[in-house]
Design a protein around this motif. Structure first.
Motif, PDB file in Angstrom:
ATOM      1  N   ARG A  63       0.855  -1.191   0.000  1.00  0.00           N
ATOM      2  CA  ARG A  63       0.000   0.000   0.000  1.00  0.00           C
ATOM      3  C   ARG A  63       0.882   1.228   0.000  1.00  0.00           C
ATOM      4  NH1 ARG A  63      -4.572   0.365   4.253  1.00  0.00           N
ATOM      5  NH2 ARG A  63      -5.520   1.781   2.777  1.00  0.00           N
ATOM      6  N   LEU A  73       2.611  -5.216   2.878  1.00  0.00           N
ATOM      7  CA  LEU A  73       1.691  -5.896   3.799  1.00  0.00           C
ATOM      8  C   LEU A  73       2.022  -7.375   3.926  1.00  0.00           C
ATOM      9  CD1 LEU A  73      -1.596  -4.211   2.581  1.00  0.00           C
ATOM     10  CD2 LEU A  73      -0.444  -3.779   4.749  1.00  0.00           C
ATOM     11  N   ALA A  87     -14.164 -11.756  -2.677  1.00  0.00           N
ATOM     12  CA  ALA A  87     -14.391 -12.520  -1.442  1.00  0.00           C
ATOM     13  C   ALA A  87     -14.660 -11.586  -0.273  1.00  0.00           C
ATOM     14  CB  ALA A  87     -13.178 -13.404  -1.138  1.00  0.00           C
ATOM     15  N   LEU A  88     -14.303 -10.321  -0.419  1.00  0.00           N
ATOM     16  CA  LEU A  88     -14.507  -9.341   0.640  1.00  0.00           C
ATOM     17  C   LEU A  88     -15.649  -8.386   0.314  1.00  0.00           C
ATOM     18  CD1 LEU A  88     -10.752  -8.478   1.259  1.00  0.00           C
ATOM     19  CD2 LEU A  88     -12.237  -9.847   2.728  1.00  0.00           C
ATOM     20  N   GLY A  89     -16.396  -8.705  -0.748  1.00  0.00           N
ATOM     21  CA  GLY A  89     -17.505  -7.848  -1.130  1.00  0.00           C
ATOM     22  C   GLY A  89     -17.058  -6.460  -1.550  1.00  0.00           C
ATOM     23  N   ARG A  90     -15.856  -6.357  -2.122  1.00  0.00           N
ATOM     24  CA  ARG A  90     -15.300  -5.058  -2.488  1.00  0.00           C
ATOM     25  C   ARG A  90     -15.273  -4.866  -3.995  1.00  0.00           C
ATOM     26  NH1 ARG A  90     -11.930  -2.097   0.777  1.00  0.00           N
ATOM     27  NH2 ARG A  90     -11.056  -1.378  -1.191  1.00  0.00           N
ATOM     28  N   MET A 128     -12.211 -19.264   1.791  1.00  0.00           N
ATOM     29  CA  MET A 128     -12.513 -18.805   3.133  1.00  0.00           C
ATOM     30  C   MET A 128     -11.308 -18.991   4.049  1.00  0.00           C
ATOM     31  SD  MET A 128     -16.027 -19.892   4.946  1.00  0.00           S
ATOM     32  CE  MET A 128     -15.402 -21.478   5.509  1.00  0.00           C
ATOM     33  N   GLY A 132      -8.947 -16.377   6.057  1.00  0.00           N
ATOM     34  CA  GLY A 132      -8.697 -16.536   7.492  1.00  0.00           C
ATOM     35  C   GLY A 132      -7.214 -16.456   7.808  1.00  0.00           C
ATOM     36  N   PHE A 135      -6.010 -12.877   7.423  1.00  0.00           N
ATOM     37  CA  PHE A 135      -6.515 -12.132   8.566  1.00  0.00           C
ATOM     38  C   PHE A 135      -5.584 -12.334   9.769  1.00  0.00           C
ATOM     39  CE2 PHE A 135     -10.121 -10.533  11.085  1.00  0.00           C
ATOM     40  CZ  PHE A 135     -10.664  -9.675  10.161  1.00  0.00           C
ATOM     41  N   LEU A 138      -2.376 -10.542   9.375  1.00  0.00           N
ATOM     42  CA  LEU A 138      -2.519  -9.104   9.633  1.00  0.00           C
ATOM     43  C   LEU A 138      -2.568  -8.832  11.136  1.00  0.00           C
ATOM     44  CD1 LEU A 138      -5.008  -8.059   6.823  1.00  0.00           C
ATOM     45  CD2 LEU A 138      -2.741  -7.086   7.192  1.00  0.00           C
TER      46      LEU A 138
ATOM     47  N   PRO B  86     -16.162 -18.709  12.037  1.00  0.00           N
ATOM     48  CA  PRO B  86     -16.557 -19.618  10.954  1.00  0.00           C
ATOM     49  C   PRO B  86     -16.470 -18.975   9.573  1.00  0.00           C
ATOM     50  CG  PRO B  86     -18.456 -19.040  12.356  1.00  0.00           C
ATOM     51  CD  PRO B  86     -17.225 -18.603  13.071  1.00  0.00           C
ATOM     52  N   ALA B  87     -16.630 -17.639   9.507  1.00  0.00           N
ATOM     53  CA  ALA B  87     -16.512 -16.964   8.214  1.00  0.00           C
ATOM     54  C   ALA B  87     -15.088 -17.035   7.686  1.00  0.00           C
ATOM     55  CB  ALA B  87     -16.938 -15.499   8.335  1.00  0.00           C
ATOM     56  N   LEU B  88     -14.133 -17.318   8.567  1.00  0.00           N
ATOM     57  CA  LEU B  88     -12.733 -17.407   8.180  1.00  0.00           C
ATOM     58  C   LEU B  88     -12.250 -18.855   8.130  1.00  0.00           C
ATOM     59  CD1 LEU B  88     -11.373 -14.476  10.370  1.00  0.00           C
ATOM     60  CD2 LEU B  88     -11.722 -14.463   7.902  1.00  0.00           C
ATOM     61  N   MET B 128     -19.783 -11.025   4.348  1.00  0.00           N
ATOM     62  CA  MET B 128     -18.627 -10.851   3.483  1.00  0.00           C
ATOM     63  C   MET B 128     -18.138  -9.410   3.513  1.00  0.00           C
ATOM     64  SD  MET B 128     -18.618 -12.395  -0.325  1.00  0.00           S
ATOM     65  CE  MET B 128     -19.527 -11.005  -1.015  1.00  0.00           C
ATOM     66  N   SER B 129     -19.054  -8.449   3.402  1.00  0.00           N
ATOM     67  CA  SER B 129     -18.553  -7.072   3.374  1.00  0.00           C
ATOM     68  C   SER B 129     -18.109  -6.611   4.761  1.00  0.00           C
ATOM     69  CB  SER B 129     -19.533  -6.104   2.714  1.00  0.00           C
ATOM     70  OG  SER B 129     -20.788  -6.226   3.268  1.00  0.00           O
ATOM     71  N   MET B 131     -16.404  -8.570   6.757  1.00  0.00           N
ATOM     72  CA  MET B 131     -15.022  -9.053   6.737  1.00  0.00           C
ATOM     73  C   MET B 131     -14.139  -8.111   5.921  1.00  0.00           C
ATOM     74  SD  MET B 131     -15.089 -11.641   8.551  1.00  0.00           S
ATOM     75  CE  MET B 131     -13.333 -11.720   8.294  1.00  0.00           C
ATOM     76  N   GLY B 132     -14.675  -7.691   4.766  1.00  0.00           N
ATOM     77  CA  GLY B 132     -13.917  -6.788   3.896  1.00  0.00           C
ATOM     78  C   GLY B 132     -13.553  -5.507   4.610  1.00  0.00           C
ATOM     79  N   ARG B 134     -13.261  -5.058   7.877  1.00  0.00           N
ATOM     80  CA  ARG B 134     -12.249  -5.302   8.929  1.00  0.00           C
ATOM     81  C   ARG B 134     -10.870  -5.531   8.329  1.00  0.00           C
ATOM     82  NH1 ARG B 134     -16.082  -8.756  13.059  1.00  0.00           N
ATOM     83  NH2 ARG B 134     -17.738  -7.209  12.950  1.00  0.00           N
ATOM     84  N   PHE B 135     -10.858  -6.188   7.177  1.00  0.00           N
ATOM     85  CA  PHE B 135      -9.607  -6.385   6.449  1.00  0.00           C
ATOM     86  C   PHE B 135      -8.976  -5.029   6.125  1.00  0.00           C
ATOM     87  CE2 PHE B 135      -7.073  -8.792   3.365  1.00  0.00           C
ATOM     88  CZ  PHE B 135      -7.000 -10.000   4.033  1.00  0.00           C
ATOM     89  N   GLN B 136      -9.816  -4.142   5.594  1.00  0.00           N
ATOM     90  CA  GLN B 136      -9.365  -2.807   5.238  1.00  0.00           C
ATOM     91  C   GLN B 136      -8.826  -2.060   6.471  1.00  0.00           C
ATOM     92  OE1 GLN B 136      -9.400  -1.769   2.124  1.00  0.00           O
ATOM     93  NE2 GLN B 136      -8.536   0.230   2.602  1.00  0.00           N
ATOM     94  N   LEU B 138      -7.551  -3.380   9.114  1.00  0.00           N
ATOM     95  CA  LEU B 138      -6.258  -3.959   9.502  1.00  0.00           C
ATOM     96  C   LEU B 138      -5.142  -3.436   8.602  1.00  0.00           C
ATOM     97  CD1 LEU B 138      -7.296  -7.623  10.339  1.00  0.00           C
ATOM     98  CD2 LEU B 138      -6.122  -6.058  11.891  1.00  0.00           C
ATOM     99  N   HIS B 139      -5.427  -3.323   7.305  1.00  0.00           N
ATOM    100  CA  HIS B 139      -4.448  -2.739   6.385  1.00  0.00           C
ATOM    101  C   HIS B 139      -4.096  -1.313   6.829  1.00  0.00           C
ATOM    102  CE1 HIS B 139      -5.125  -5.427   2.562  1.00  0.00           C
ATOM    103  NE2 HIS B 139      -4.651  -6.079   3.579  1.00  0.00           N
TER     104      HIS B 139
END
Lengths: 231, 231
Positions: A63, A73, A87-90, A128, A132, A135, A138, B86-88, B128-129, B131-132, B134-136, B138-139
């Protein structure tokens, strides 16, 4: 173009539950591409119109801050999916992917993501658990940056690359992709000057050998101690 | 126990596409629980046998290092799912969740995760979003820890809590959950001493007011400048 051979992907984690016919279907829809070292595979913020499988080589996920600083990252080894924004709905890629070494990818249009999830057994659960794992990495990265001293962070960073990609060479274990001191600074939130000082000291102590873009760890157990992993 | 009322969750993001009957089904399988400030909702490494919805209050997600240092990964506002290992594809919780204020959760056994995904429209895409996002985050957190100076990090951290939970009070915007200087140190990878020094200076400059566990930002625009967000 010649047909891609099924053996290319049949044994890889995302596809290993599939039969020959399904593998063929997947390959027939893939666009293969070779990337030079340092070239960009996709860019942060761009529309995520494709997802990829890294067939060969290593990818560096980066990034760039508003002030132009680059942060690495993670590195991704061959056999893994990349650019899986769907997978992240992005709608856009959350980071950029650079080819850390010469690499080879397969790409599929993003509309096939939902098709793969539904049609191919094991693909959804692989995707998935790949999420995980990233995640978890991170979380580890945040924890490390927040609590570890600089020397520990740099040692942990070198060890992580060794664990992910190390290959035996005479005298030690080599990180399999090109990595500069500046790259290590970008992974550990420190300066090039500090990384150089540490690597030079470790070299004098017989812990690593580093040549232009190549690092060989000659005493991994000592690096484990320096990383603070033993508590 | 009295039946949970449908209005509790019908408007929340994970469930907003569902009809009354579906909301009823979901509530009838939920176990509600009240948590005192500071109590543990689930623990890092424990078997992830339940997933939760945070109905009221704020949750602090933390990890503890092998040497016992605590790192705060994020705060979660009411209306969101938590403990969604479970999502992960994970059998255990990747971090611990503490109740940052008095809070109320609903819990479901983990075997219902796949049922919810399949049966309830909009639930899978919401998960899913989430998770997306939270991923963001963390980045962003990694990038911040790796590139920003301490004062910028602390300013960015206070602003993030204000954006997530701020409520208007006389003279400024208050962070809606109790937060100590030690908590801020655990979010920003710095020492309690440094956080205290910064908050005291900002208080003298009229940027924040802080009393025991409560922070009011009185000049948000100045905090934005201090956070380096303007590049």
């Amino acid at each position: 173009m010649a047909k891609l051979d099924e053996s290319l992907i049949a044994a890889l984690a995302p596809f290993q539950k599939l039969d020959r016919h399904q593998i063929r279907e997947i390959l027939d829809q893939a666009v293969p591409k070779r990337h030079d070292e340092g070239s960009e595979i996709f860019r942060e913020g761009e529309e995520a119109d494709r997802f990829f499988l890294l067939l060969d080589g290593f990818v560096r996920v980066v990034r760039t801050t508003p002030t132009g600083e680059q942060v690495i990252l993670r590195h991704i080894p061959p056999g893994q999916l990349i650019g899986i924004a769907p997978a992240l709905g992005r709608p856009t890629y959350p980071a950029s992917a650079l080819s850390a070494s010469e690499s080879l990818t397969l790409a599929w249009p993003v509309r096939l993501w939902a098709v793969f999830l539904e049609r191919y057994p094991g693909f959804a659960s692989h995707a998935m658990s790949a999420m995980g794992q990233r995640f978890q990495e991170l979380h580890d990265h945040v924890t490390e940056l927040a609590t570890k001293a600089v020397e520990q962070r740099v040692a942990a960073c070198v060890l992580r690359m060794v664990n992910q990609s190390g290959r035996k060479v005479e005298g030690g274990i080599e990180i399999a992709f090109p990595v500069t001191r500046a790259n290590i600074a970008e992974m550990t939130g420190t300066t090039l000057h500090t990384v150089s000082r540490l690597l030079s000291a470790w070299e004098r102590d017989g812990i690593v050998e580093s040549r232009r873009k190549h690092i060989v760890v000659t005493a991994p157990h000592r690096l484990v101690i320096l990383s603070g992993a033993t508590g």
